[in-house]
Design a protein around this motif. Structure first.
Motif, mmCIF file in Angstrom:
data_model
loop_
_atom_site.group_PDB
_atom_site.id
_atom_site.type_symbol
_atom_site.label_atom_id
_atom_site.label_comp_id
_atom_site.label_asym_id
_atom_site.label_seq_id
_atom_site.Cartn_x
_atom_site.Cartn_y
_atom_site.Cartn_z
ATOM 1 N N LEU A 119 11.782 5.150 -5.239
ATOM 2 C CA LEU A 119 11.435 6.306 -4.406
ATOM 3 C C LEU A 119 12.579 6.694 -3.478
ATOM 4 C CD1 LEU A 119 7.689 5.530 -3.661
ATOM 5 C CD2 LEU A 119 8.579 7.624 -4.722
ATOM 6 N N THR A 120 13.289 5.715 -2.995
ATOM 7 C CA THR A 120 14.450 5.991 -2.145
ATOM 8 C C THR A 120 15.520 6.730 -2.947
ATOM 9 O OG1 THR A 120 13.976 3.972 -0.891
ATOM 10 C CG2 THR A 120 16.166 4.955 -0.612
ATOM 11 N N PHE A 121 15.714 6.266 -4.158
ATOM 12 C CA PHE A 121 16.649 6.921 -5.083
ATOM 13 C C PHE A 121 16.242 8.379 -5.293
ATOM 14 C CE2 PHE A 121 18.310 8.223 -9.145
ATOM 15 C CZ PHE A 121 19.474 7.494 -9.376
ATOM 16 N N ILE A 122 14.964 8.582 -5.539
ATOM 17 C CA ILE A 122 14.454 9.937 -5.763
ATOM 18 C C ILE A 122 14.648 10.805 -4.518
ATOM 19 C CG2 ILE A 122 12.366 11.317 -6.184
ATOM 20 C CD1 ILE A 122 11.312 8.913 -7.864
ATOM 21 N N ARG A 123 14.273 10.264 -3.371
ATOM 22 C CA ARG A 123 14.376 11.047 -2.145
ATOM 23 C C ARG A 123 15.822 11.439 -1.873
ATOM 24 N NH1 ARG A 123 15.409 9.311 3.475
ATOM 25 N NH2 ARG A 123 16.138 7.714 2.055
ATOM 26 N N HIS A 124 16.698 10.473 -2.034
ATOM 27 C CA HIS A 124 18.103 10.763 -1.796
ATOM 28 C C HIS A 124 18.625 11.819 -2.770
ATOM 29 C CE1 HIS A 124 22.404 9.188 -0.928
ATOM 30 N NE2 HIS A 124 22.143 10.328 -0.328
ATOM 31 N N SER A 125 18.225 11.689 -4.018
ATOM 32 C CA SER A 125 18.644 12.673 -5.017
ATOM 33 C C SER A 125 18.117 14.072 -4.655
ATOM 34 C CB SER A 125 18.116 12.277 -6.395
ATOM 35 O OG SER A 125 18.600 11.001 -6.750
ATOM 36 N N LYS A 153 6.649 11.215 1.415
ATOM 37 C CA LYS A 153 5.270 11.333 1.893
ATOM 38 C C LYS A 153 4.256 10.782 0.894
ATOM 39 C CE LYS A 153 5.853 15.379 4.862
ATOM 40 N NZ LYS A 153 5.609 16.818 4.964
ATOM 41 N N VAL A 154 3.156 10.302 1.418
ATOM 42 C CA VAL A 154 2.094 9.726 0.599
ATOM 43 C C VAL A 154 1.660 10.685 -0.508
ATOM 44 C CG1 VAL A 154 -0.339 9.006 0.612
ATOM 45 C CG2 VAL A 154 1.209 8.169 2.381
ATOM 46 N N PHE A 187 2.051 12.653 -6.178
ATOM 47 C CA PHE A 187 2.534 13.769 -6.996
ATOM 48 C C PHE A 187 3.573 13.302 -8.009
ATOM 49 C CE2 PHE A 187 5.936 16.976 -7.439
ATOM 50 C CZ PHE A 187 5.244 17.913 -8.199
ATOM 51 N N TYR A 188 4.491 12.450 -7.586
ATOM 52 C CA TYR A 188 5.514 11.932 -8.485
ATOM 53 C C TYR A 188 4.886 11.102 -9.606
ATOM 54 C CZ TYR A 188 9.275 13.410 -5.313
ATOM 55 O OH TYR A 188 10.151 14.143 -4.550
ATOM 56 N N GLU A 189 3.825 10.398 -9.282
ATOM 57 C CA GLU A 189 3.122 9.637 -10.311
ATOM 58 C C GLU A 189 2.503 10.615 -11.327
ATOM 59 O OE1 GLU A 189 0.251 6.756 -8.855
ATOM 60 O OE2 GLU A 189 -0.991 7.101 -10.628
ATOM 61 N N GLN A 190 1.920 11.654 -10.797
ATOM 62 C CA GLN A 190 1.255 12.650 -11.639
ATOM 63 C C GLN A 190 2.203 13.309 -12.631
ATOM 64 O OE1 GLN A 190 -1.315 15.335 -9.243
ATOM 65 N NE2 GLN A 190 -0.868 16.824 -10.825
ATOM 66 N N ILE A 191 3.412 13.593 -12.193
ATOM 67 C CA ILE A 191 4.372 14.250 -13.073
ATOM 68 C C ILE A 191 5.211 13.236 -13.863
ATOM 69 C CG2 ILE A 191 4.502 16.343 -11.660
ATOM 70 C CD1 ILE A 191 7.283 15.317 -10.692
ATOM 71 N N ALA A 228 0.835 -1.209 0.000
ATOM 72 C CA ALA A 228 0.000 0.000 0.000
ATOM 73 C C ALA A 228 0.866 1.254 0.000
ATOM 74 C CB ALA A 228 -0.917 -0.002 1.212
ATOM 75 N N ILE A 229 0.274 2.336 -0.435
ATOM 76 C CA ILE A 229 1.009 3.589 -0.572
ATOM 77 C C ILE A 229 1.610 4.049 0.756
ATOM 78 C CG2 ILE A 229 -0.952 5.178 -0.264
ATOM 79 C CD1 ILE A 229 0.258 6.807 -2.650
ATOM 80 N N GLY A 230 0.889 3.819 1.835
ATOM 81 C CA GLY A 230 1.370 4.211 3.157
ATOM 82 C C GLY A 230 2.653 3.488 3.529
ATOM 83 N N LYS A 231 2.721 2.220 3.132
ATOM 84 C CA LYS A 231 3.907 1.405 3.433
ATOM 85 C C LYS A 231 5.111 1.858 2.607
ATOM 86 C CE LYS A 231 1.562 -1.385 6.158
ATOM 87 N NZ LYS A 231 1.782 -1.399 7.625
ATOM 88 N N VAL A 232 4.896 2.089 1.310
ATOM 89 C CA VAL A 232 6.027 2.553 0.482
ATOM 90 C C VAL A 232 6.495 3.918 0.970
ATOM 91 C CG1 VAL A 232 5.547 1.259 -1.643
ATOM 92 C CG2 VAL A 232 4.520 3.487 -1.329
ATOM 93 N N SER A 233 5.551 4.706 1.407
ATOM 94 C CA SER A 233 5.885 6.019 1.945
ATOM 95 C C SER A 233 6.827 5.883 3.142
ATOM 96 C CB SER A 233 4.600 6.750 2.351
ATOM 97 O OG SER A 233 4.908 7.905 3.091
ATOM 98 N N GLN A 234 6.433 5.030 4.075
ATOM 99 C CA GLN A 234 7.241 4.796 5.270
ATOM 100 C C GLN A 234 8.603 4.227 4.909
ATOM 101 O OE1 GLN A 234 4.455 2.537 7.989
ATOM 102 N NE2 GLN A 234 6.111 3.036 9.445
ATOM 103 N N ALA A 235 8.574 3.235 4.022
ATOM 104 C CA ALA A 235 9.801 2.532 3.658
ATOM 105 C C ALA A 235 10.783 3.427 2.904
ATOM 106 C CB ALA A 235 9.466 1.297 2.830
#
Lengths: 143, 143
Positions: free
Chosen positions: B51-57, B17-18, B23-27, B6-13
């Motif tokens: 997502l981790t890659f994106i966040r770190h970047s 943020k959810v 938003f990233y999907e949208q763009i 679920a989105i909440g889990k990927v967010s946490q992991a």
DNA sequence: CGTACATCCTCCAGCGACTATAGGAGCAAG
DNA sequence: CTTGCTCCTATAGTCGCTGGAGGATGTACG
């Protein structure tokens, strides 16, 4: 003969763009000046000073709301400057934190770039570090 | 039994943020995932990595468009990593410039704060320096 | 006086990278 | 079955401007 200074002149004199001067008026940072019969804004020397104050404050990274407070203080020279001091100190703390954060960033970017052997993405240190935060030495906050 | 995350889990992991994941999907930074019958997004481990890659970047200050390029590179491990190297080097130059600018800023803020005698605004060093850029030692660029 | 040209006007949309809100629907545990 | 959490969409707002369209005004020169 009109004694008011045109918006283009105050822009030049203060270093604030024409559109930005109008924007500042819109958000109430600068009072709406009198107009010519044709509807053009006419400023005076005080306005140039105020805009210079604003521009310089922005260059120092103060937010619009903080500048609002600083401008109010400037208008009341008999008041204590404790508030101005507080705002400046807070900004100083922010700046120091940012420098620390960016320095950590710099170290990590240098590690990435130095480690890159200019081969395939497969073994690229840049991509590798981005993918795996665990490879970071420093814990980065917002940079 | 549903195997999707679920989105909440990927967010946490991933630490994204959810709302930001959506938003990233949208763009178009993250592919639209399959959905449950109820219409909920279901992710897998790869998505968390991405997502981790994106966040770190993002933490390293890369812009979305640069991250788009970096992600494309990551997807093609056989390619040359010259582009990744170029992007990282450019960012390093930016970071160095920013540090220099902020250091000048720090000096000026310190001068302001140190000079403040905590009296009236009339004689406040903070307000004074803000009003008169000529009192600056350093020429500041965008900070 | 006419005309060319610079400067100015308002209004509105857009930037980047999200964040927040409203108003619902899904779903698991007790 | 109901409580309460998570999730959905859609839209608007954040900050500090910046840009463009489309028109009006002011001025310098012939």
């Amino acid at each position: 003969m009109n004694h008011g200074i045109a918006i283009g002149k105050v822009s030049q004199a203060s270093g604030v763009k024409v559109t930005t001067v109008r924007f500042y008026e819109q958000i109430g940072l600068l009072a709406a000046p009198p107009r010519t019969d044709g509807g053009r804004r006419t400023y005076d020397r005080k306005d140039i000073e105020r805009l210079t104050f604003i521009r310089h404050s922005r260059e120092l990274g103060f937010e619009i709301d903080q500048i609002r407070t600083l401008l109010e203080l400037q208008d009341r020279p008999d008041q204590s400057c404790a508030d101005a001091d507080t705002i400046a100190k807070a900004r100083l703390v922010e700046v120091k934190a940012k420098i620390a954060s960016l320095t950590a960033l710099q170290a990590e970017l240098e590690r990435m770039v130095d480690g890159c052997s200019h081969g395939r993405v497969e073994s690229c240190r840049v991509i590798e570090i981005l993918a795996d935060h665990g490879k970071c030495k420093h814990h980065l906050h917002d940079a």
